[in-house]
Enzyme design. Structure first.
Site, mmCIF file in Angstrom:
data_model
loop_
_atom_site.group_PDB
_atom_site.id
_atom_site.type_symbol
_atom_site.label_atom_id
_atom_site.label_comp_id
_atom_site.label_asym_id
_atom_site.label_seq_id
_atom_site.Cartn_x
_atom_site.Cartn_y
_atom_site.Cartn_z
ATOM 1 N N SER A 197 1.754 -9.731 10.584
ATOM 2 C CA SER A 197 1.099 -8.712 9.761
ATOM 3 C C SER A 197 -0.416 -8.790 9.991
ATOM 4 O O SER A 197 -1.074 -9.755 9.578
ATOM 5 C CB SER A 197 1.423 -8.953 8.278
ATOM 6 O OG SER A 197 0.493 -8.258 7.473
ATOM 7 N N THR A 229 -6.041 0.464 11.991
ATOM 8 C CA THR A 229 -6.290 0.668 10.560
ATOM 9 C C THR A 229 -6.426 -0.630 9.768
ATOM 10 O O THR A 229 -6.882 -0.604 8.623
ATOM 11 C CB THR A 229 -5.131 1.469 9.928
ATOM 12 O OG1 THR A 229 -3.916 0.772 10.206
ATOM 13 C CG2 THR A 229 -5.075 2.882 10.456
ATOM 14 N N SER A 241 1.771 -5.370 3.451
ATOM 15 C CA SER A 241 3.199 -5.284 3.779
ATOM 16 C C SER A 241 4.040 -6.324 3.044
ATOM 17 O O SER A 241 5.240 -6.442 3.306
ATOM 18 C CB SER A 241 3.376 -5.453 5.292
ATOM 19 O OG SER A 241 2.658 -6.577 5.742
ATOM 20 N N CYS A 254 0.861 -1.189 0.000
ATOM 21 C CA CYS A 254 0.000 0.000 0.000
ATOM 22 C C CYS A 254 0.899 1.242 0.000
ATOM 23 O O CYS A 254 2.122 1.133 0.127
ATOM 24 C CB CYS A 254 -0.855 0.000 1.265
ATOM 25 S SG CYS A 254 0.183 0.043 2.747
ATOM 26 N N CYS A 281 -8.239 1.412 6.922
ATOM 27 C CA CYS A 281 -7.741 2.233 5.811
ATOM 28 C C CYS A 281 -8.179 1.687 4.450
ATOM 29 O O CYS A 281 -8.621 0.536 4.335
ATOM 30 C CB CYS A 281 -6.225 2.342 5.882
ATOM 31 S SG CYS A 281 -5.398 0.905 5.233
ATOM 32 N N GLU A 302 1.007 -0.816 16.172
ATOM 33 C CA GLU A 302 0.140 0.343 15.926
ATOM 34 C C GLU A 302 -0.719 0.645 17.153
ATOM 35 O O GLU A 302 -0.894 1.811 17.547
ATOM 36 C CB GLU A 302 -0.757 0.084 14.705
ATOM 37 C CG GLU A 302 -1.678 1.262 14.413
ATOM 38 C CD GLU A 302 -2.681 0.976 13.297
ATOM 39 O OE1 GLU A 302 -2.358 0.214 12.367
ATOM 40 O OE2 GLU A 302 -3.794 1.512 13.376
ATOM 41 N N HIS A 307 -0.082 -5.206 19.227
ATOM 42 C CA HIS A 307 0.318 -4.774 17.890
ATOM 43 C C HIS A 307 0.997 -3.412 18.011
ATOM 44 O O HIS A 307 0.571 -2.567 18.803
ATOM 45 C CB HIS A 307 -0.913 -4.687 16.974
ATOM 46 C CG HIS A 307 -0.557 -4.466 15.530
ATOM 47 N ND1 HIS A 307 -0.312 -3.217 15.019
ATOM 48 C CD2 HIS A 307 -0.370 -5.329 14.502
ATOM 49 C CE1 HIS A 307 -0.015 -3.324 13.733
ATOM 50 N NE2 HIS A 307 -0.044 -4.601 13.396
ATOM 51 N N ASN A 309 -2.930 -6.982 8.720
ATOM 52 C CA ASN A 309 -3.838 -6.948 7.556
ATOM 53 C C ASN A 309 -3.778 -8.258 6.768
ATOM 54 O O ASN A 309 -4.770 -8.659 6.169
ATOM 55 C CB ASN A 309 -3.578 -5.702 6.703
ATOM 56 C CG ASN A 309 -2.328 -5.799 5.899
ATOM 57 O OD1 ASN A 309 -2.340 -6.387 4.839
ATOM 58 N ND2 ASN A 309 -1.222 -5.253 6.396
HETATM 59 S S1 SF4 Z 1 -2.636 2.285 7.522
HETATM 60 FE FE1 SF4 Z 1 -1.231 0.581 7.215
HETATM 61 S S2 SF4 Z 1 -2.210 -0.662 5.611
HETATM 62 FE FE2 SF4 Z 1 -3.205 1.347 5.581
HETATM 63 S S3 SF4 Z 1 -2.108 2.559 4.043
HETATM 64 FE FE3 SF4 Z 1 -1.138 2.954 6.024
HETATM 65 S S4 SF4 Z 1 0.525 1.469 6.175
HETATM 66 FE FE4 SF4 Z 1 -0.861 0.767 4.571
#
Ligand code: SF4
Length: 470
Positions: free
Chosen positions: A386, A328, A430, A177, A358, A291, A289, A388
């Protein structure tokens, strides 16, 4: 996929016994030792091998190449001999399976100087899936080598059972992404501009191949800022950091380059905004995680929930002033279930103006849904950590399609491929596209592929780079 068993050619009778002992379902044929016997056998056996779904050459190897020991298994990526180079694209499947079976396995080219039979024997079935495996033996063959070949035979049986033509569906979008591309570019440009070492707090993105590549170019990955020297150049990963981490880096005089994805930074801003307005914030996400750790650090009164059950019992200071934000990279359905419970408990619940999940996460999930009904198996390229990528597996399984998260082709479970006539291959945000290409090439080593791409949307999102590396 086929009733006919795979064929295994072995130069010696004892090797055939070891193979038959390990995998009685395989058809073994003794071909004789040395190039001349192998050449004649290949000619004589051509018709028989053409009828098999797959053909392997297996046996002992002596003398061993330097540094290999008795019982080690060599899987040939190609054999180089009098007919040139013959590649075996499905070799990573065998290597990975042998590794998981606990054998010491090495993968690489084998030449006719190392092995006086394989280069001739593989010519018996030029248009079949083929693989060459050799077990290191001492001069007479030993019990260790015999046992290793027996165990190798089980893997060859699974490999042969997975062979056959198949359809491959590639959902689009898949792989990197905009946030991941930006984060990798930040580290690459920092290395170019400032030279190695460039320190990176945590994995820049959750993919071990990307991390290993950047490490080889001079990036040094640390868990916490105090593991990087004072004054060092330090990159924050795409997952973002808490204000406490920023403060710790400032205290150490580190020159920070922030590769936090702008969409993660947006969630941080939302948390601060809700907290400033007196809301207790509920973060929907997964504990531990990176994030989530960063987002939680943005406010004192913030609660983490992962499931509807968590939401049903989360304690808040003021039920009339509750806000939610989300990680996200969640599955949209999961978020909807959790938010429904929160809304039921807290009718005045407020949330972000636009989804925190996202665009890239949503698009990759939509693309998986678009192919799930038509696939017998979905391979999701991505690392175990990961988020996602994990969600893509769940989305497929929820749609009734078995899914398998793999870091690369070696991690594909052969048993799952057997009988899977249509295989989807996608990748988390990723995971590099090059690994998807290698997975498809590996599947191509099992038989002819009919490859189709199914696009649900085209992505045009780009993020600008931090000024330190612009
Ligand atoms: S939030 Fe994570 S998955 Fe979404 S665009 Fe950003 S880096 Fe990519």
């Amino acid at each position: 996929m086929t009733a006919r068993p795979g064929i295994v050619l072995t130069p010696r009778r004892a090797e055939a016994r070891a193979v038959a002992g390990g995998a009685p379902g395989l058809e073994t044929i003794v071909t004789g030792v040395g190039p001349e016997r192998s050449r004649r056998s290949a000619i004589n056996l051509a018709a028989r091998c053409q009828g098999a779904p797959a053909m392997a050459v297996a046996g002992w190897l002596h003398p061993p190449p330097p540094s290999l020991q008795t019982g080690d298994v060599v899987v040939a990526t190609e054999v180089v001999g009098p007919f040139g180079s013959v590649p075996f694209p499905s070799a990573p499947l065998v290597t990975g399976a042998l590794d998981r079976a606990g054998l010491r396995v090495h993968e690489g080219p084998v030449t006719s100087a190392d092995d006086g039979e394989s280069a001739w024997l593989v010519e018996a079935a030029p248009d079949r899936p083929r693989v060459v495996v050799r077990v290191i033996a001492d001069e007479h063959g030993t019990l260790g080598a015999y046992r290793a070949l027996r165990r190798t035979a089980r893997v060859l049986a699974a490999w042969a059972a997975a062979a056959g033509p198949r359809t491959v569906l590639l959902p689009e979008p898949r792989s990197f992404c905009a946030g991941v591309e930006r984060a990798i570019e930040v580290v690459e440009r920092a290395l170019e501009r400032y030279g190695a070492p460039v320190y990176v707090r945590r994995q820049i993105i959750h993919n071990r191949h990307v991390v290993a590549d950047l490490e080889s170019r001079g990036a040094v990955f640390v868990e916490e800022v105090d593991e990087a020297p004072e004054g060092a150049r330090l990159v924050f990963s795409a997952h973002g950091v808490s204000p406490a981490v920023e403060a710790a880096a400032a205290q150490r005089g580190q020159a920070v380059i922030d590769a936090t994805c702008p969409l993660v930074a947006k969630v941080h801003r939302e948390v601060r905004r809700f907290a400033d307005r007196g809301y207790g914030v509920v973060l929907v996400g997964h504990a531990h995680h990176d994030e989530v750790e960063g987002t939680i650090g943005e406010a004192a009164d913030i609660r983490l929930v992962s499931t509807p059950d968590d939401a049903a019992c989360v304690a808040v200071a003021d039920p009339d002033r509750v806000a939610y934000v989300t990680q996200t990279t969640l599955a949209l359905d999961d978020v909807a279930d959790v938010v429904a419970v929160l809304r039921d408990r807290f009718p005045g619940l407020v949330g972000p103006a636009a989804d925190d999940v996202c665009y890239a996460t949503q698009n990759r999930q939509d693309a998986v849904r678009a192919i799930a009904d038509d696939c017998d198996l979905l391979l999701v390229v991505g690392s175990q950590n990961s988020s996602n990528s994990q969600r893509l597996v769940e989305v497929a399984e929820r749609a009734g399609c078995p899914a398998h998260l793999i870091d690369d082709a070696r991690e594909i479970d052969l048993a799952r491929l057997a009988g899977a006539a249509t295989v989807g291959v996608t990748a988390g945000a990723s995971a590099p596209a090059a690994i998807v290409d290698r997975v498809v090439a590996t599947l191509g080593g099992l038989g002819p592929l009919d490859i189709h791409t199914r696009t649900v949307t085209a992505e045009t999102v780009r993020f600008s780079l931090p000024e330190e590396v612009r």
